[in-house]
Design a protein around this motif. Structure first.
Motif, PDB file in Angstrom:
ATOM      1  N   TRP A   1      52.006   4.534 -23.411  1.00  0.00           N
ATOM      2  CA  TRP A   1      52.945   3.539 -23.914  1.00  0.00           C
ATOM      3  C   TRP A   1      54.283   4.196 -24.232  1.00  0.00           C
ATOM      4  N   ILE A   2      55.356   3.546 -23.836  1.00  0.00           N
ATOM      5  CA  ILE A   2      56.704   3.961 -24.233  1.00  0.00           C
ATOM      6  C   ILE A   2      57.105   3.070 -25.394  1.00  0.00           C
ATOM      7  N   THR A   3      57.624   3.663 -26.450  1.00  0.00           N
ATOM      8  CA  THR A   3      58.027   2.912 -27.635  1.00  0.00           C
ATOM      9  C   THR A   3      59.540   2.954 -27.794  1.00  0.00           C
ATOM     10  N   LEU A   4      60.127   1.793 -28.050  1.00  0.00           N
ATOM     11  CA  LEU A   4      61.537   1.648 -28.382  1.00  0.00           C
ATOM     12  C   LEU A   4      61.583   1.169 -29.820  1.00  0.00           C
ATOM     13  N   ARG A   5      62.286   1.884 -30.672  1.00  0.00           N
ATOM     14  CA  ARG A   5      62.271   1.578 -32.101  1.00  0.00           C
ATOM     15  C   ARG A   5      63.701   1.583 -32.646  1.00  0.00           C
ATOM     16  N   LYS A   6      64.002   0.606 -33.503  1.00  0.00           N
ATOM     17  CA  LYS A   6      65.316   0.550 -34.146  1.00  0.00           C
ATOM     18  C   LYS A   6      65.163   0.767 -35.643  1.00  0.00           C
ATOM     19  N   PHE A   7      66.061   1.592 -36.170  1.00  0.00           N
ATOM     20  CA  PHE A   7      66.090   1.936 -37.597  1.00  0.00           C
ATOM     21  C   PHE A   7      67.390   1.450 -38.221  1.00  0.00           C
ATOM     22  N   SER A   8      67.331   1.097 -39.490  1.00  0.00           N
ATOM     23  CA  SER A   8      68.537   0.758 -40.253  1.00  0.00           C
ATOM     24  C   SER A   8      69.316   2.047 -40.512  1.00  0.00           C
ATOM     25  N   PRO A   9      70.554   1.940 -40.991  1.00  0.00           N
ATOM     26  CA  PRO A   9      71.307   3.146 -41.338  1.00  0.00           C
ATOM     27  C   PRO A   9      70.599   4.021 -42.382  1.00  0.00           C
ATOM     28  N   SER A  10      69.739   3.419 -43.208  1.00  0.00           N
ATOM     29  CA  SER A  10      69.022   4.202 -44.221  1.00  0.00           C
ATOM     30  C   SER A  10      67.689   4.755 -43.712  1.00  0.00           C
TER      31      SER A  10
ATOM     32  N   ARG B   1      50.627   5.385 -15.362  1.00  0.00           N
ATOM     33  CA  ARG B   1      50.255   6.549 -16.161  1.00  0.00           C
ATOM     34  C   ARG B   1      51.406   7.543 -16.190  1.00  0.00           C
ATOM     35  N   ASP B   2      51.365   8.423 -17.152  1.00  0.00           N
ATOM     36  CA  ASP B   2      52.365   9.491 -17.302  1.00  0.00           C
ATOM     37  C   ASP B   2      53.784   8.955 -17.479  1.00  0.00           C
ATOM     38  N   ASN B   3      53.939   7.953 -18.320  1.00  0.00           N
ATOM     39  CA  ASN B   3      55.270   7.421 -18.628  1.00  0.00           C
ATOM     40  C   ASN B   3      56.073   8.413 -19.445  1.00  0.00           C
ATOM     41  N   THR B   4      57.359   8.483 -19.179  1.00  0.00           N
ATOM     42  CA  THR B   4      58.292   9.216 -20.035  1.00  0.00           C
ATOM     43  C   THR B   4      59.566   8.397 -20.124  1.00  0.00           C
ATOM     44  N   ALA B   5      60.268   8.521 -21.212  1.00  0.00           N
ATOM     45  CA  ALA B   5      61.558   7.855 -21.390  1.00  0.00           C
ATOM     46  C   ALA B   5      62.566   8.910 -21.814  1.00  0.00           C
ATOM     47  N   PHE B   6      63.760   8.850 -21.257  1.00  0.00           N
ATOM     48  CA  PHE B   6      64.733   9.913 -21.459  1.00  0.00           C
ATOM     49  C   PHE B   6      65.915   9.554 -22.328  1.00  0.00           C
ATOM     50  N   ASP B   7      66.455   8.389 -22.145  1.00  0.00           N
ATOM     51  CA  ASP B   7      67.716   8.083 -22.804  1.00  0.00           C
ATOM     52  C   ASP B   7      67.785   6.591 -23.074  1.00  0.00           C
ATOM     53  N   VAL B   8      68.434   6.239 -24.166  1.00  0.00           N
ATOM     54  CA  VAL B   8      68.622   4.833 -24.511  1.00  0.00           C
ATOM     55  C   VAL B   8      70.087   4.639 -24.888  1.00  0.00           C
ATOM     56  N   ILE B   9      70.659   3.513 -24.466  1.00  0.00           N
ATOM     57  CA  ILE B   9      72.041   3.184 -24.800  1.00  0.00           C
ATOM     58  C   ILE B   9      72.108   1.749 -25.299  1.00  0.00           C
ATOM     59  N   GLU B  10      73.154   1.458 -26.047  1.00  0.00           N
ATOM     60  CA  GLU B  10      73.449   0.079 -26.409  1.00  0.00           C
ATOM     61  C   GLU B  10      74.349  -0.483 -25.325  1.00  0.00           C
ATOM     62  N   THR B  11      74.030  -1.666 -24.823  1.00  0.00           N
ATOM     63  CA  THR B  11      74.807  -2.275 -23.759  1.00  0.00           C
ATOM     64  C   THR B  11      75.921  -3.153 -24.341  1.00  0.00           C
ATOM     65  N   ASN B  12      76.847  -3.559 -23.481  1.00  0.00           N
ATOM     66  CA  ASN B  12      77.999  -4.357 -23.928  1.00  0.00           C
ATOM     67  C   ASN B  12      77.614  -5.669 -24.592  1.00  0.00           C
TER      68      ASN B  12
ATOM     69  N   ALA C   1      69.263  -0.456 -23.248  1.00  0.00           N
ATOM     70  CA  ALA C   1      68.742  -0.094 -21.940  1.00  0.00           C
ATOM     71  C   ALA C   1      68.241   1.339 -22.017  1.00  0.00           C
ATOM     72  N   PHE C   2      67.125   1.598 -21.344  1.00  0.00           N
ATOM     73  CA  PHE C   2      66.655   2.971 -21.254  1.00  0.00           C
ATOM     74  C   PHE C   2      66.109   3.261 -19.876  1.00  0.00           C
ATOM     75  N   VAL C   3      66.028   4.536 -19.580  1.00  0.00           N
ATOM     76  CA  VAL C   3      65.553   5.003 -18.282  1.00  0.00           C
ATOM     77  C   VAL C   3      64.464   6.034 -18.505  1.00  0.00           C
ATOM     78  N   GLY C   4      63.555   6.108 -17.565  1.00  0.00           N
ATOM     79  CA  GLY C   4      62.500   7.101 -17.648  1.00  0.00           C
ATOM     80  C   GLY C   4      61.832   7.296 -16.310  1.00  0.00           C
ATOM     81  N   ASN C   5      60.707   7.961 -16.331  1.00  0.00           N
ATOM     82  CA  ASN C   5      59.886   8.190 -15.150  1.00  0.00           C
ATOM     83  C   ASN C   5      58.524   7.564 -15.353  1.00  0.00           C
ATOM     84  N   VAL C   6      57.931   7.129 -14.279  1.00  0.00           N
ATOM     85  CA  VAL C   6      56.526   6.736 -14.263  1.00  0.00           C
ATOM     86  C   VAL C   6      55.891   7.402 -13.064  1.00  0.00           C
TER      87      VAL C   6
END
Length: 96
Positions: free
Chosen positions: A19-28, A41-52, A57-62
């Motif tokens: 499982w790939i997890t995307l998580r958002k945190f508050s400033p605190s 199988r063998d999921n990886t995620a490399f980078d996440v950006i905020e879009t306009n 959005a994020f990118v990874g390998n499967v």
């Protein structure tokens, strides 16, 4: 960091999971939301950006289901709450 001062992170759910997890945190540092995504199988995620549009959005390998068993690229776009807008798996092109 997002425009609202929050922080987003993307990675494995745990070391024994695909499982790939995307998580958002508050400033605190409080977890505001968490979303999981699974492909093969063998999921990886490399980078996440905020879009306009305020989404993410994020990118990874499967590990692809291709004859040569290569790792394919995986793209995910979400809304501002991490809910899936679209995802796409792109077969890695190899040159011989």
């Amino acid at each position: 960091m997002t425009t609202d001062g929050g922080i987003v992170a993307v990675g494995y759910e745990d070391a024994n999971s695909d499982w790939i997890t995307l998580r958002k945190f508050s400033p605190s540092g409080t977890v505001l939301w968490s979303r999981t995504f699974q492909r093969f199988r063998d999921n990886t995620a490399f980078d996440v950006i905020e879009t306009n549009d305020g989404g993410l959005a994020f990118v990874g390998n499967v590990y692809g289901e291709t004859p040569n068993g290569s790792f394919d690229f995986y793209f995910v776009k979400t809304d501002c709450e991490g809910k899936l807008n679209w995802n796409e798996q792109v077969v890695k092109i190899t040159h011989e």
